[in-house]
Design a protein around this motif. Sequence first.
Motif, PDB file in Angstrom:
ATOM      1  N   UNK A  80      39.980  41.427  49.196  1.00 40.53           N
ATOM      2  CA  UNK A  80      39.859  40.562  48.019  1.00 40.53           C
ATOM      3  C   UNK A  80      39.379  41.353  46.800  1.00 40.53           C
ATOM      4  N   UNK A  81      38.440  42.271  47.009  1.00 35.96           N
ATOM      5  CA  UNK A  81      37.971  43.104  45.900  1.00 35.96           C
ATOM      6  C   UNK A  81      39.106  43.962  45.361  1.00 35.96           C
ATOM      7  N   UNK A  82      39.845  44.603  46.259  1.00 32.30           N
ATOM      8  CA  UNK A  82      40.936  45.466  45.832  1.00 32.30           C
ATOM      9  C   UNK A  82      42.006  44.682  45.074  1.00 32.30           C
ATOM     10  N   UNK A  83      42.344  43.505  45.575  1.00 31.51           N
ATOM     11  CA  UNK A  83      43.346  42.682  44.887  1.00 31.51           C
ATOM     12  C   UNK A  83      42.818  42.212  43.532  1.00 31.51           C
ATOM     13  N   UNK A  84      41.566  41.754  43.496  1.00 26.79           N
ATOM     14  CA  UNK A  84      41.006  41.270  42.247  1.00 26.79           C
ATOM     15  C   UNK A  84      41.065  42.320  41.147  1.00 26.79           C
ATOM     16  N   UNK A  85      40.729  43.560  41.497  1.00 26.81           N
ATOM     17  CA  UNK A  85      40.793  44.627  40.503  1.00 26.81           C
ATOM     18  C   UNK A  85      42.238  44.906  40.088  1.00 26.81           C
ATOM     19  N   UNK A  86      43.164  44.874  41.045  1.00 30.28           N
ATOM     20  CA  UNK A  86      44.572  45.110  40.716  1.00 30.28           C
ATOM     21  C   UNK A  86      45.130  44.008  39.814  1.00 30.28           C
ATOM     22  N   UNK A  87      44.559  42.783  39.931  1.00 27.09           N
ATOM     23  CA  UNK A  87      44.972  41.676  39.076  1.00 27.09           C
ATOM     24  C   UNK A  87      44.350  41.787  37.677  1.00 27.09           C
ATOM     25  N   UNK A  88      43.412  42.708  37.502  1.00 26.10           N
ATOM     26  CA  UNK A  88      42.762  42.883  36.203  1.00 26.10           C
ATOM     27  C   UNK A  88      41.537  42.037  35.992  1.00 26.10           C
TER      28      UNK A  88
END
Length: 381
Positions: A219-227
């Motif tokens: 979730x952290x990795x995705x959240x950062x990739x989403x900006x």
Amino acid sequence: LGTVSGAHERGSTAVEREGAMATREVFALAAPAKGANFERTTIERRPTGAQDVSIDIKYAGICHSDLSQARGEWGASIFPMVPGHEIVGVVREVGEGVTKFKAGDRVGVGCMVDSCMSCKQCNLGEEMLCRNGFVATYNAKYKYDRDDGDFGKPTYGGYSSNIVVREDFVLNIPDTLELEDAAPILCAGITTYSPLVHFGLRANQRLAVVGLGGLGYMAVRFGKAFGAHVTVFSRGIKKRDDAIKMGADDFVDSTDSADVERVRNSFNMVINTIGVQHDPNPYVMSLDVDGIMVMVGVSPSIDLATFGLIGGRRRVAGSLIGGIAETQECLDFCARHGITCLTETIAPEPEAIGEAYERMLASDIKYRFVIDMASASDAKP
């Protein structure tokens, strides 16, 4: 099994219908009873039917739900049980009607191996919400008669050397992803990716992730990739440095009331990954007006303070996994953005699984165990 070379123009290896009806006995690791230690055994896999893909499993991720179901914590467990729904491997052979895959392809299988394929949700590509019930990769029974000999039989998952799955439920693993690192994407990945997409997380919004296990890491990795601006909630400060290293912008010790109060009314979205009984209300109160907390961890039950919801027009929702198309989208997104889960590989041995389960309970893993099933491809019980 007999094969026909060049059966399709694309040069795949397809199984001949004549003489192709023998089952295959494959190595597996099974829980023989509720809470029992795993044992080496063999299971039967059905013949590769016209619409089937036979996969030699290379790696199988270990999900917390494997532990819960093997120990009978969710009820209705079917034993002996072969868990595993984070499956990656290489295609051994395909049926004559298969058009998407060929022998040698790198593929994966997630949490489902069938659904009715005809209801509203299935037609929308949301097989995980099948109105007639999807067939789980393990601890379920084949409930749709596909004339393949498996109707009514239990499903066995990825703690095994081979699996046969309908083409519709097989996924392509992009070449840029290492197989062992890709395995957790098929459950932990899609479980956290899907709600971020469905509930509309946008760049520059504030996301909180509750819990930093396999789900939380993704979730952290995705959240950062989403900006998004990402904050991690975790008990104590043991994981603070890890959270910041993986990209989190802030960290909150959920046992420190002052730290929790600091982020009150802050977030557009909270992804709650906790899978045990807990108080969700501090996380609800961390939401801004119109914020939403999405439950993805299987907590037995939660008690919500109603005024905390209506006082901020806050929402609480649940999310399961994703459909097959969205899971492929998730894999492709991970490949484009270089997102994988940190894994620790273990041997395909009963003792190794038992130890991994105990370490999961103690939160002693960064962040997903993966079983090296490739080394068990020729093993005997």
